[in-house]
Design an enzyme around this catalytic site. Structure first.
Site, PDB file in Angstrom:
ATOM      1  CG  HIS A 188     -14.893   4.597  -6.047  1.00  0.00           C
ATOM      2  ND1 HIS A 188     -16.242   4.554  -6.277  1.00  0.00           N
ATOM      3  CD2 HIS A 188     -14.706   4.032  -4.834  1.00  0.00           C
ATOM      4  CE1 HIS A 188     -16.840   3.977  -5.254  1.00  0.00           C
ATOM      5  NE2 HIS A 188     -15.934   3.653  -4.365  1.00  0.00           N
TER       6      HIS A 188
ATOM      7  CD  GLU B  87     -19.814  -6.269   0.177  1.00  0.00           C
ATOM      8  OE1 GLU B  87     -19.742  -5.053  -0.064  1.00  0.00           O
ATOM      9  OE2 GLU B  87     -19.243  -6.804   1.129  1.00  0.00           O
TER      10      GLU B  87
ATOM     11  CB  ILE C 197     -22.208  10.119   0.722  1.00  0.00           C
ATOM     12  CG1 ILE C 197     -22.673  10.351  -0.725  1.00  0.00           C
ATOM     13  CG2 ILE C 197     -22.634   8.731   1.151  1.00  0.00           C
ATOM     14  CD1 ILE C 197     -24.185  10.421  -0.927  1.00  0.00           C
ATOM     15  N   GLY C 198     -21.549  11.996   3.585  1.00  0.00           N
ATOM     16  CA  GLY C 198     -21.236  11.948   5.014  1.00  0.00           C
ATOM     17  C   GLY C 198     -19.815  12.292   5.374  1.00  0.00           C
ATOM     18  CB  SER C 199     -16.636  10.558   5.157  1.00  0.00           C
ATOM     19  OG  SER C 199     -16.648  10.061   3.847  1.00  0.00           O
TER      20      SER C 199
ATOM     21  NE  ARG D 257     -11.385   2.722   1.193  1.00  0.00           N
ATOM     22  CZ  ARG D 257     -11.225   3.211   2.419  1.00  0.00           C
ATOM     23  NH1 ARG D 257     -10.099   3.787   2.783  1.00  0.00           N
ATOM     24  NH2 ARG D 257     -12.196   3.110   3.304  1.00  0.00           N
TER      25      ARG D 257
ATOM     26  CE  LYS E  68      -3.084   2.565   3.095  1.00  0.00           C
ATOM     27  NZ  LYS E  68      -4.286   2.722   2.282  1.00  0.00           N
TER      28      LYS E  68
END
Ligand code: GLN
Ligand code: ZN
Length: 758
Positions: A697, A608, A434-436, A518, A23
């Site tokens: 993304h 999912e 969406i929130g964050s 990620r 990563k």
């Protein structure tokens, strides 16, 4: 090289690095802070460690080419030469073109990212058209095979099989209607035929071709495709022995097809699936790689049960190799790294390395070697877990038993929407996120310091409040209508709740790859779940105290909490879901009492967990929708319930989305350029909907024209009084330099499209 039948193997292994070394190597390379040499070295080190580790743990058959710099499906795209023309024309070299496909560039959008079957891993969707020039590029599997051989380890290259590759692809833009990627099967099989010949010339004895697409329902034509692939590849004069590997469920009708084909071995998931009862002609001539150790969960294997399964398989197959049910990509590397886990819980668990050891133990026991000590230990751990008082909470059980259908029902939508209009007074096409908001290094350090006790609660609270103030100020400045507090206190939307709920433990190093670089650390849900105290109320009410605009409370839904945790396997998932739902319901009630008028309960994982087989879907949708409704039906009509779902195929769950009965649903739509919106409209969905106009993304920033075009496209299918304007998902993985212009574009686009009367 000799083609001996392997005794013990795994279909795949984690690759991000025990300490997430890959990563870091990727992210510094992308940031331009390191060169290709450093990235290559990090990749090589990770591969070498993996091969050595697997050999040292006792596998006699070690896989290769399970490593990836981003995604194994993208690797298959490169292998087949199927690079879409928009990348080929960039004039980039191999590695940069590879990353351009994964992440996009300033000018070119990346491949679509979507979930890998029913897991939380995301793959890049290949684009195949009638004109896609398919040609073999065998460099990666060949060089990795050689690399391992140079270390003295003979490996089995693992590749995505041709049928699954096409079934996971989408038709390239501009393909005539009626074209399906599978139409290109013969061309792709020719590429794979050349690949197998090449591998044989390299001295490869076994190759593994993954065909997970056949754990889902398939048409007769798709079954025939599978048959054609393996008849042709099997008939090659010079080729390695072929293992066709399946996972994530039973093969169903595909098993007899493979058993009748010339392949040498078939890999079966005997945890999520099973061997059918009736006779399978041809199976007695095959090696079955029996996946009896769960590759997707972290519980220790019941070795007695697994051995019994292996013996039953041996009675019906030509030979048995012991394996895991799927690649170990989906579990963390090593339980031994979790030094802080309490010893009792630890004794119930197995991560990737422990699972490999279980496979090796089972293979030895199957050969008749004495492994009674290991079996005895496994038995004792299982018995200890089954009898542990910490797993059961009588209060939770009796609350569950008292539930009635009314607990999962709200008033009629028409009354709710009228009450909400009066209370909230929002413009048409309201804008929100969406929130964050971006998770800066500084925020991460503050949370880490608090966790480590280096920052006291007062200082931590002050730091988080300062961040909330900044984010509220920014949103007001940008002109958003419904604000959020930005989620600075959350490391992860599931882990954060798990840390505050009883019945969960979290790990320190239990990282699992989600996409690209990620990773997430799925919590372990081991016992009955409850909420000891309010979780989000203080942050959200603080945010609301700073502004006159409505602030939306942000919660994670029960299905997503389950999907992104390692769940207990000792009771039906639906029961666990209802326990989690009640905990979230308690939180919605507390937010409402604190004066919060909008609560969003995110269910990005609803799609999912959808079972791969149609026959299993109604039962799943029933318990999952019920759990969401249980979590959200405790509030008054005037409280607006939002939900957020992020994935691109919507068709399969469209009815369930209606069933959730949320007042507003935001969905991912930007990368697929709104193609899902007509599906939703056609389903008769009649409540608020926010199809994303900003693909978070990718580092790309859309401008107002692009966002406007997407909104106008959405308006073709959705009336303006029900359309919301928002990004595809939370902004936490992006930077402020990307987010500010993107949200500016989003707000400007909404203003342009809003009815002039406003
Ligand atoms: N509220 C979460 C966020 O904004 C939702 C994330 C998600 O859907 N994956 O980050
Ligand atoms: Zn999302």
């Amino acid at each position: 090289m000799p083609r001996t039948t392997p005794l013990a193997t795994v279909p795949g292994y984690p690759r991000i690095g025990r300490d997430r070394e890959l990563k870091r190597a990727l992210e510094t390379y992308w940031a331009g802070e390191s060169g290709r040499g450093e990235l290559d070295a990090a990749a090589r080190t990770e591969r070498e460690r993996t091969w050595r580790r697997l050999a040292e743990l006792g596998l006699d058959a070690v896989p290769s080419n399970t490593f990836s710099l981003y995604d194994q499906v993208l690797d298959a795209v490169v292998l087949a030469g199927a690079v879409p023309p928009r990348f080929a024309s960039l004039g980039l070299d191999g590695l940069d073109a590879y990353f351009a496909m994964a992440r996009g560039t300033g000018r070119v959008a990346p491949l679509e990212l979507t979930k890998w079957f029913d897991t939380n891993y995301h793959y890049l969707v290949p684009e195949i058209g009638p004109a896609t020039r398919l040609h073999l590029d065998p460099a990666k599997p060949v060089s990795e095979f050689r690399e391992a051989l140079a270390l003295g380890i003979e490996t089995r290259p693992v590749l995505l099989g041709p049928a699954s590759l096409l079934l996971l692809s989408k038709a390239a833009d501009g393909a005539p209607s009626g074209f399906a990627p599978l139409d290109r099967l013969d061309d792709l099989v020719a590429v794979y035929a050349l690949l197998l010949t090449t591998l044989a010339a390299e001295g490869v004895a076994w190759v593994q071709l993954d065909e997970p697409a056949y754990a889902a329902d398939r048409t007769a034509g798709e079954m025939d495709a599978l048959r054609r692939v393996y008849e042709r590849l099997g008939a090659l004069p010079e080729r390695p022995a072929i293992l066709v590997q399946s996972y994530f469920g039973s093969l169903g009708d595909a098993l007899p097809v493979l058993a009748a084909s010339p392949v040498e071995a078939i890999g079966l998931d005997l945890v999520a699936g099973s061997l059918p009862d009736g006779d399978v002609p041809g199976l007695a001539g095959k090696t079955v790689v029996a996946g009896v150790v769960d590759g997707r969960n972290v519980w220790r294997t019941d070795l007695d049960a697994a051995l019994a399964t292996l013996r039953a398989v041996r009675a019906r197959a030509g030979a048995v190799t012991v394996g895991t049910s799927c690649s170990l990509l989906h579990v963390p590397y090593d339980l031994d790294a979790e030094t802080a886990l309490d010893p009792q819980l630890r004794s119930w668990l197995a991560f990737a390395d422990q699972k490999v050891a279980e496979v090796v133990t089972l293979a030895a026991a199957l050969r008749g070697e004495d492994r009674s000590a290991a079996f005895e230990q496994a038995r004792a751990a299982l018995a200890n877990r089954a009898a542990a008082p910490r797993v059961v909470d009588d209060g939770v059980r009796s609350r569950l038993a008292r539930l009635t259908p009314d607990d999962a029902r709200r008033g009629p939508y028409s009354e709710r929407s009228a009450a909400q209009r009066d209370r909230l007074g929002l413009p048409p096409l309201p804008t929100t996120t969406i929130g964050s908001f971006p998770q800066t290094g500084d925020l991460r350090r503050a949370r880490a310091a608090f966790r480590a006790g280096r920052l006291d609660r007062a200082a931590y609270t002050a730091r988080m409040r300062a961040e909330i103030e900044r984010v509220i100020g920014l949103q007001e400045r940008l002109g958003l209508d419904v604000l959020v507090h930005g989620e600075p206190e959350r490391n992860d939307m599931v882990q954060y709740f798990a840390e505050h709920l009883a019945g969960f433990v979290t790990t320190e190093l239990g990282w699992v790859q989600s996409y690209g670089s990620r990773c997430v650390r799925p919590p372990i849900l081991y016992g009955d779940v409850s909420r000891p105290a309010p979780i989000t109320v203080e942050w959200v009410t603080y945010a609301q105290s700073l502004t006159d605009r409505p602030v939306k409370g942000m919660l994670t839904g029960p299905v997503t909490i389950l999907a992104w945790s390692f769940v207990r396997d000792d009771q039906p998932l639906g029961d666990t879901a209802r326990q989690v739902a009640l905990a979230i319901r308690d939180e919605t009630a507390d937010l409402e009492s604190a004066g919060i008028g909008i609560v969003q309960v995110d269910e990005p994982a609803l799609r999912e967990l959808l079972p791969l087989r149609g026959a299993d879907r109604p039962a799943y949708l029933d318990w999952s929708v019920t759990a969401f409704r249980l979590a959200t039906s405790g509030v008054a009509d005037a409280t607006q319930v939002h939900t957020h779902l992020c994935y691109s195929e919507f068709g399969d769950v469209v009815a369930a989305i209606d069933g959730l009965d949320a007042d507003v649903t935001s969905i991912e739509a930007a990368r697929s350029r709104m193609s899902i919106v007509p599906d939703v409209a056609a389903s008769g969905f009649g409540r608020g909907i926010g199809p994303g106009v900003y693909d978070i993304h990718s580092p790309r920033v859309p401008d107002a024209d692009e966002a406007e075009a997407l909104l106008r496209r959405a308006l073709d299918a959705i009336p303006g009084d029900r359309l919301w304007v928002n990004p595809d998902c939370g902004l936490k993985t992006r930077t402020y330099e990307q987010v500010e212009p993107a949200l500016t574009a989003l707000v400007a686009a909404a203003a342009r499209v809003r009815p002039a009367s406003e």
